[in-house]
Scaffold this motif. Structure first.
Motif, short mmCIF file in Angstrom:
data_model
loop_
_atom_site.label_atom_id
_atom_site.label_comp_id
_atom_site.label_asym_id
_atom_site.label_seq_id
_atom_site.Cartn_x
_atom_site.Cartn_y
_atom_site.Cartn_z
N ARG A 1 -55.20 19.85 -13.46
CA ARG A 1 -55.76 18.58 -12.99
C ARG A 1 -54.68 17.59 -12.60
N ASP A 2 -53.47 17.74 -13.13
CA ASP A 2 -52.36 16.84 -12.80
C ASP A 2 -51.75 17.14 -11.43
N GLY A 3 -52.25 18.16 -10.76
CA GLY A 3 -51.78 18.46 -9.40
C GLY A 3 -50.44 19.12 -9.30
N PRO A 4 -50.17 20.19 -10.10
CA PRO A 4 -48.88 20.89 -9.95
C PRO A 4 -48.79 21.60 -8.61
N ASP A 5 -47.56 21.78 -8.14
CA ASP A 5 -47.34 22.50 -6.88
C ASP A 5 -47.38 24.00 -7.09
N ILE A 6 -46.82 24.47 -8.20
CA ILE A 6 -46.71 25.90 -8.48
C ILE A 6 -47.35 26.18 -9.83
N VAL A 7 -48.19 27.20 -9.88
CA VAL A 7 -48.78 27.65 -11.14
C VAL A 7 -48.41 29.11 -11.35
N TYR A 8 -47.77 29.38 -12.47
CA TYR A 8 -47.39 30.75 -12.86
C TYR A 8 -48.32 31.14 -13.99
N LEU A 9 -49.23 32.06 -13.73
CA LEU A 9 -50.23 32.47 -14.72
C LEU A 9 -49.95 33.90 -15.16
N ALA A 10 -49.58 34.05 -16.40
CA ALA A 10 -49.27 35.37 -16.96
C ALA A 10 -50.37 35.76 -17.93
N CYS A 11 -51.17 36.73 -17.55
CA CYS A 11 -52.24 37.21 -18.41
C CYS A 11 -52.69 38.56 -17.88
N HIS A 12 -53.56 39.22 -18.63
CA HIS A 12 -54.14 40.47 -18.15
C HIS A 12 -55.39 40.18 -17.36
N SER A 13 -55.69 41.06 -16.40
CA SER A 13 -56.95 40.95 -15.65
C SER A 13 -57.42 42.35 -15.29
N ALA A 14 -58.67 42.44 -14.87
CA ALA A 14 -59.24 43.72 -14.48
C ALA A 14 -60.32 43.48 -13.44
N LEU A 15 -60.62 44.52 -12.68
CA LEU A 15 -61.72 44.47 -11.72
C LEU A 15 -62.87 45.26 -12.32
N THR A 16 -63.91 44.57 -12.73
CA THR A 16 -65.01 45.20 -13.47
C THR A 16 -66.22 45.42 -12.58
N ARG A 17 -67.08 46.32 -13.00
CA ARG A 17 -68.27 46.64 -12.22
C ARG A 17 -69.27 45.50 -12.26
N GLN A 18 -69.42 44.84 -13.40
CA GLN A 18 -70.45 43.81 -13.52
C GLN A 18 -69.99 42.45 -12.97
N GLN A 19 -68.79 42.03 -13.31
CA GLN A 19 -68.35 40.67 -12.99
C GLN A 19 -67.33 40.58 -11.86
N GLY A 20 -66.88 41.71 -11.33
CA GLY A 20 -65.78 41.64 -10.38
C GLY A 20 -64.49 41.35 -11.12
N PRO A 21 -63.63 40.50 -10.59
CA PRO A 21 -62.36 40.23 -11.26
C PRO A 21 -62.57 39.41 -12.54
N VAL A 22 -61.87 39.81 -13.59
CA VAL A 22 -61.96 39.14 -14.89
C VAL A 22 -60.56 38.87 -15.40
N LEU A 23 -60.35 37.66 -15.90
CA LEU A 23 -59.11 37.29 -16.57
C LEU A 23 -59.33 37.31 -18.07
N TYR A 24 -58.36 37.84 -18.80
CA TYR A 24 -58.46 37.85 -20.25
C TYR A 24 -57.69 36.65 -20.81
#
Length: 380
Positions: free
Chosen positions: A206-229
């Protein structure tokens, strides 16, 4: 490094009928005031034949043969390359996947090879390759001077990652590497002192950063499509749909200028069960929500590859602010790394971007889809 001059080739793909696509190739020569008429042709893209290719090189070769099958399209590509080389101008090649052909996001475009020289394109610094999507977001993009750029480093390392078949990773080490790579840029860290949930992540944006580095696991699921853990308040995994994250980002007054997704499968998995289309994967959703440039991974890539790729990418980004060039250098640096299936993984990093702005770093025009930070220099 001095600023380089780039000619631009946009290769747009529209669905004509099942398995057949109209290819539109446009050239912008920075040293000419004349407008080069685009050429159009048809390409039969056989996804099954591509999936049967035994090696990444064979896949890239087959993809080039299908995309450049039309003589007019291939001819303009050849003439553009020759003319720009004679003028000592580099080439920026953008793969524009139109809304009529979302299934083409699944293809491994970063394996594409030159149809004449057979050289890989994604690791070249003379021909920088990126993907391009058109966004429904109309907000103008304003790039702050480099000295005033701000970043957010967000990490989610669920305490029960093993329950979801996810490999644990060193969150503190990830933050330290990101800080080192970002150099003197002001960076706020979220996810270390407290678990990283969706609300906490959006609050940081919300503070308006220019660059966001997001380190987490994700998957492409049948029900929800892309999911972030992400995480709940207890630190355990809290799966969040990619569409929900994109919606929340789209509601912000200003989206980040660049989002870096250091998460497995974040750019969509070829042949995924979730509808078989990468348009449902996270990176295209974020671009459509208003993020000018998204750097993501396609397929499963080891954390070791990410640890090598990211510092090199950020170091190169600090040189001249050109995202696609920085990605090309970093891809080349990890080309020998292997993914979990044993294939070379260095060319599977994806740059997704919106409309382009002049590479000189001039302010973007107020066009409907905004701009591509992948083709912009951060102002000095």
């Amino acid at each position: 490094m001095p600023d380089s001059t780039y000619g631009e080739l946009e290769l747009a793909l529209h669905r004509a009928r099942r398995g057949v696509y109209e290819v539109v190739l446009r050239l912008v020569d920075p040293q000419s005031q004349a407008e080069v008429a685009p050429v159009r042709g048809l390409a039969a893209i056989d996804r099954e034949a591509l999936a049967e290719q035994a090696t990444p090189d064979a896949y890239g070769r087959q993809l080039a043969a299908q995309v450049f099958a039309d003589a007019a399209v291939r001819g303009l590509y050849q003439r553009a390359r020759a003319a720009l080389e004679r003028a000592e101008v580099l080439l920026r090649l953008r793969i524009a996947i139109e809304p009529t052909a979302p299934e083409l996001h699944d293809l491994r475009w970063e394996l594409l090879r030159d149809p004449d020289t057979d050289a890989p394109l994604a690791t070249s610094e003379r021909i920088v390759l990126s993907r391009f999507v058109r966004s429904k977001d109309w907000r103008p993009i304003r790039l702050r001077p480099r000295a005033r750029l701000r970043a957010v480093i967000a990490v989610a390392a669920p305490t029960n990652a093993g329950d979801y078949g996810l490999a644990p990773f060193d969150a503190a080490g990830e933050v330290a590497r990101a800080r080192e790579a970002l150099g003197e840029l002001e960076a706020r860290v979220v996810g270390l002192a407290e678990p990283l949930g969706l609300d906490r992540l959006v609050d940081a944006l919300r503070d308006g950063p220019d660059i966001v580095y997001l380190a987490c696991h994700s998957a492409l699921t049948r029900q929800q499509g892309p999911v972030l853990y992400l995480q709940n308040e207890a630190g355990a995994a809290a799966p969040v749909g990619g569409a929900e994250l994109a919606l929340r980002i789209g509601e912000l007054p200003q989206a980040p200028r660049l989002m870096v997704l250091a998460s497995c499968e974040s750019a969509g998995t070829p042949g995924a069960e979730a509808g078989g289309t990468g348009q449902s994967a996270l990176a295209p959703l974020l671009a459509d929500a208003g993020v000018p440039a998204v750097l993501a991974m396609q397929g499963k890539i080891t954390m070791a590859t990410a640890r090598s790729f990211m510092p090199r990418f950020f170091r190169e980004l600090r040189v001249d602010g050109q995202i696609d060039r920085a990605v090309a250098v970093a891809r080349g640096a990890v080309r020998a790394h292997r993914d979990p299936a044993g294939r070379a993984g260095g060319r599977r990093w994806v740059v997704l971007a919106r409309e382009s702005i002049p590479s000189s770093g001039r302010a973007p025009s107020r066009r409907g889809s905004g701009c591509s930070a992948a083709t912009a220099n951060w102002p000095s």
